[in-house]
Design a protein around this motif. Structure first.
Motif, PDB file in Angstrom:
ATOM      1  N   ASP A  29     -21.779 103.579  49.573  1.00  0.00           N
ATOM      2  CA  ASP A  29     -21.283 102.326  48.375  1.00  0.00           C
ATOM      3  C   ASP A  29     -22.442 101.801  47.957  1.00  0.00           C
ATOM      4  O   ASP A  29     -23.345 101.503  48.362  1.00  0.00           O
ATOM      5  CB  ASP A  29     -20.123 101.754  49.685  1.00  0.00           C
ATOM      6  N   PHE A  30     -21.675 100.997  47.138  1.00  0.00           N
ATOM      7  CA  PHE A  30     -22.512  99.984  46.164  1.00  0.00           C
ATOM      8  C   PHE A  30     -22.569  98.507  47.265  1.00  0.00           C
ATOM      9  O   PHE A  30     -21.053  98.280  47.141  1.00  0.00           O
ATOM     10  CB  PHE A  30     -22.054  99.670  44.737  1.00  0.00           C
ATOM     11  N   ASP A  31     -23.583  97.797  46.872  1.00  0.00           N
ATOM     12  CA  ASP A  31     -23.782  96.836  48.051  1.00  0.00           C
ATOM     13  C   ASP A  31     -23.441  95.347  46.545  1.00  0.00           C
ATOM     14  O   ASP A  31     -23.639  95.557  45.938  1.00  0.00           O
ATOM     15  CB  ASP A  31     -24.685  96.419  48.863  1.00  0.00           C
ATOM     16  N   PRO A  32     -22.385  94.792  46.444  1.00  0.00           N
ATOM     17  CA  PRO A  32     -21.915  94.097  45.728  1.00  0.00           C
ATOM     18  C   PRO A  32     -23.338  93.156  45.857  1.00  0.00           C
ATOM     19  O   PRO A  32     -23.329  92.552  44.378  1.00  0.00           O
ATOM     20  CB  PRO A  32     -20.875  93.083  46.235  1.00  0.00           C
ATOM     21  N   VAL A  33     -23.476  92.514  46.941  1.00  0.00           N
ATOM     22  CA  VAL A  33     -24.947  91.705  46.474  1.00  0.00           C
ATOM     23  C   VAL A  33     -26.162  92.679  45.936  1.00  0.00           C
ATOM     24  O   VAL A  33     -27.079  91.493  45.421  1.00  0.00           O
ATOM     25  CB  VAL A  33     -25.268  91.069  47.829  1.00  0.00           C
ATOM     26  N   GLU A  34     -26.702  93.778  46.303  1.00  0.00           N
ATOM     27  CA  GLU A  34     -27.854  94.160  45.766  1.00  0.00           C
ATOM     28  C   GLU A  34     -27.250  94.962  44.516  1.00  0.00           C
ATOM     29  O   GLU A  34     -27.928  95.355  43.499  1.00  0.00           O
ATOM     30  CB  GLU A  34     -28.040  95.104  46.620  1.00  0.00           C
ATOM     31  N   THR A  35     -26.467  94.886  43.983  1.00  0.00           N
ATOM     32  CA  THR A  35     -26.218  96.101  42.314  1.00  0.00           C
ATOM     33  C   THR A  35     -25.782  94.881  41.164  1.00  0.00           C
ATOM     34  O   THR A  35     -25.289  93.864  41.769  1.00  0.00           O
ATOM     35  CB  THR A  35     -24.147  96.561  42.584  1.00  0.00           C
ATOM     36  N   GLY A  47      -8.531  98.833  26.143  1.00  0.00           N
ATOM     37  CA  GLY A  47      -8.392  98.194  26.823  1.00  0.00           C
ATOM     38  C   GLY A  47      -9.294  99.111  28.521  1.00  0.00           C
ATOM     39  O   GLY A  47      -9.222  98.670  29.611  1.00  0.00           O
ATOM     40  N   TYR A  48     -10.550  99.960  28.438  1.00  0.00           N
ATOM     41  CA  TYR A  48     -11.109 100.655  29.004  1.00  0.00           C
ATOM     42  C   TYR A  48     -13.262  99.798  28.761  1.00  0.00           C
ATOM     43  O   TYR A  48     -13.075  99.528  27.724  1.00  0.00           O
ATOM     44  CB  TYR A  48     -11.572 101.927  28.711  1.00  0.00           C
ATOM     45  N   LYS A  49     -13.884 100.016  29.930  1.00  0.00           N
ATOM     46  CA  LYS A  49     -15.030  98.485  29.545  1.00  0.00           C
ATOM     47  C   LYS A  49     -15.813 100.480  30.784  1.00  0.00           C
ATOM     48  O   LYS A  49     -15.449 100.771  31.021  1.00  0.00           O
ATOM     49  CB  LYS A  49     -14.579  97.839  30.189  1.00  0.00           C
ATOM     50  N   LEU A  50     -17.494 100.566  29.913  1.00  0.00           N
ATOM     51  CA  LEU A  50     -17.959 101.172  30.709  1.00  0.00           C
ATOM     52  C   LEU A  50     -18.763 100.239  31.553  1.00  0.00           C
ATOM     53  O   LEU A  50     -19.369  99.502  30.869  1.00  0.00           O
ATOM     54  CB  LEU A  50     -19.309 102.084  29.635  1.00  0.00           C
ATOM     55  N   MET A  51     -19.114 100.675  32.669  1.00  0.00           N
ATOM     56  CA  MET A  51     -20.093  99.878  33.391  1.00  0.00           C
ATOM     57  C   MET A  51     -21.364 100.464  34.349  1.00  0.00           C
ATOM     58  O   MET A  51     -21.329 102.162  34.325  1.00  0.00           O
ATOM     59  CB  MET A  51     -19.061  99.823  34.935  1.00  0.00           C
ATOM     60  N   ASP A  52     -22.399 100.205  33.707  1.00  0.00           N
ATOM     61  CA  ASP A  52     -23.595 100.732  34.073  1.00  0.00           C
ATOM     62  C   ASP A  52     -24.155  99.851  35.097  1.00  0.00           C
ATOM     63  O   ASP A  52     -24.136  98.362  35.382  1.00  0.00           O
ATOM     64  CB  ASP A  52     -24.606  99.928  32.709  1.00  0.00           C
ATOM     65  N   MET A  53     -23.810 100.358  36.533  1.00  0.00           N
ATOM     66  CA  MET A  53     -24.037 100.061  37.250  1.00  0.00           C
ATOM     67  C   MET A  53     -25.628 100.654  38.684  1.00  0.00           C
ATOM     68  O   MET A  53     -25.483 101.947  38.387  1.00  0.00           O
ATOM     69  CB  MET A  53     -22.948 100.512  38.569  1.00  0.00           C
ATOM     70  N   VAL A  54     -25.760  99.269  39.387  1.00  0.00           N
ATOM     71  CA  VAL A  54     -27.333  99.820  40.191  1.00  0.00           C
ATOM     72  C   VAL A  54     -27.216  98.883  40.923  1.00  0.00           C
ATOM     73  O   VAL A  54     -27.006  97.836  40.791  1.00  0.00           O
ATOM     74  CB  VAL A  54     -28.928  99.654  38.924  1.00  0.00           C
ATOM     75  N   ASP A  55     -28.090  99.935  42.289  1.00  0.00           N
ATOM     76  CA  ASP A  55     -27.846  99.734  43.767  1.00  0.00           C
ATOM     77  C   ASP A  55     -28.985  99.236  43.751  1.00  0.00           C
ATOM     78  O   ASP A  55     -30.169 100.638  43.588  1.00  0.00           O
ATOM     79  CB  ASP A  55     -26.923  99.778  43.902  1.00  0.00           C
ATOM     80  N   HIS A  56     -30.322  98.120  43.862  1.00  0.00           N
ATOM     81  CA  HIS A  56     -30.947  98.017  43.819  1.00  0.00           C
ATOM     82  C   HIS A  56     -32.315  97.605  45.503  1.00  0.00           C
ATOM     83  O   HIS A  56     -32.951  97.100  45.647  1.00  0.00           O
ATOM     84  CB  HIS A  56     -31.616  96.306  43.539  1.00  0.00           C
TER      85      HIS A  56
END
Length: 207
Positions: A29-35, A47-56
């Protein structure tokens, strides 16, 4: 890639998004605190958004690109996997809404998030779009710059858009016609090689 800038989400927004997206991901999973999440609405998917997610918290950093319907009660999650399958499925589901104002952004989006087994087609509208391995000499940079053109709509007929693009594929620069049907199907034709053996990063191996 887009005219509008990505917006950085705050921690509360990130926590909500990761809770929604984590069940749909393979692996940890992605850690919200580190993402970090950067988001942008897509006009061709209302109605849609593109999300660029990076878990550090991992090395190398874990990164995913996700489309999510902006509805907390009933989010629709689309994980981009570098094939055209999720994009074409969403084109039918959303459905896609193409017009004169967003057709170029859709084409940029399409080629940014699709990778074939031999590499990606990279839109090259200016010199800085080219993934140089080493900076070219000023004279070569100027010569290349003259070959590059912004993505341009040439014609529209029966709902189909016809565009002209300059693109990189591996170490070659070429121009091509791009056809986009009303359902978002994208095809290339009339490819013309402009320059080959350019000093660029190998998109397949990242070197």
């Amino acid at each position: 890639m887009f005219r509008d800038a990505f917006k950085k989400l705050d921690l509360a927004e990130i926590a909500t998004i990761t809770d929604q997206i984590n069940p749909h991901l393979d692996g940890s999973d992605f850690d919200p605190v580190e993402t970090t999440i950067m988001a942008i609405p897509l006009s061709f998917y209302p109605g849609y958004k593109l999300m660029d997610m990076v878990d550090h918290s991992t090395e190398p950093h874990k990164r995913r690109f996700v489309l999510i319907k902006d509805n907390p009660q009933d989010p629709d999650i689309i994980i981009l996997n570098w094939t055209n399958e999720p994009i074409y499925l969403l084109n039918q589901k959303a459905p896609i809404q193409l017009n004169d104002d967003n057709i170029c952004e859709y084409v940029r989006f399409f080629f940014t998030y699709i990778r074939g087994k031999h590499g990606r087609f990279i839109m090259a509208e200016n010199v800085d779009d080219i993934p140089w391995r080493e900076e070219p000499p000023p004279q070569a940079r100027k010569a290349i710059s003259k070959m590059l053109k912004s993505l341009e709509v040439l014609n529209k007929k029966d709902g189909n858009f016809y565009l002209k693009a300059t693109m990189m594929f591996r170490d070659s620069l070429f121009q091509a016609d791009v056809e986009v049907k009303p359902n978002g199907l994208v095809t290339l034709s009339n490819e013309e090689l402009l320059v080959e053996d350019m000093p660029v990063l190998d998109d397949t191996f990242g070197q």
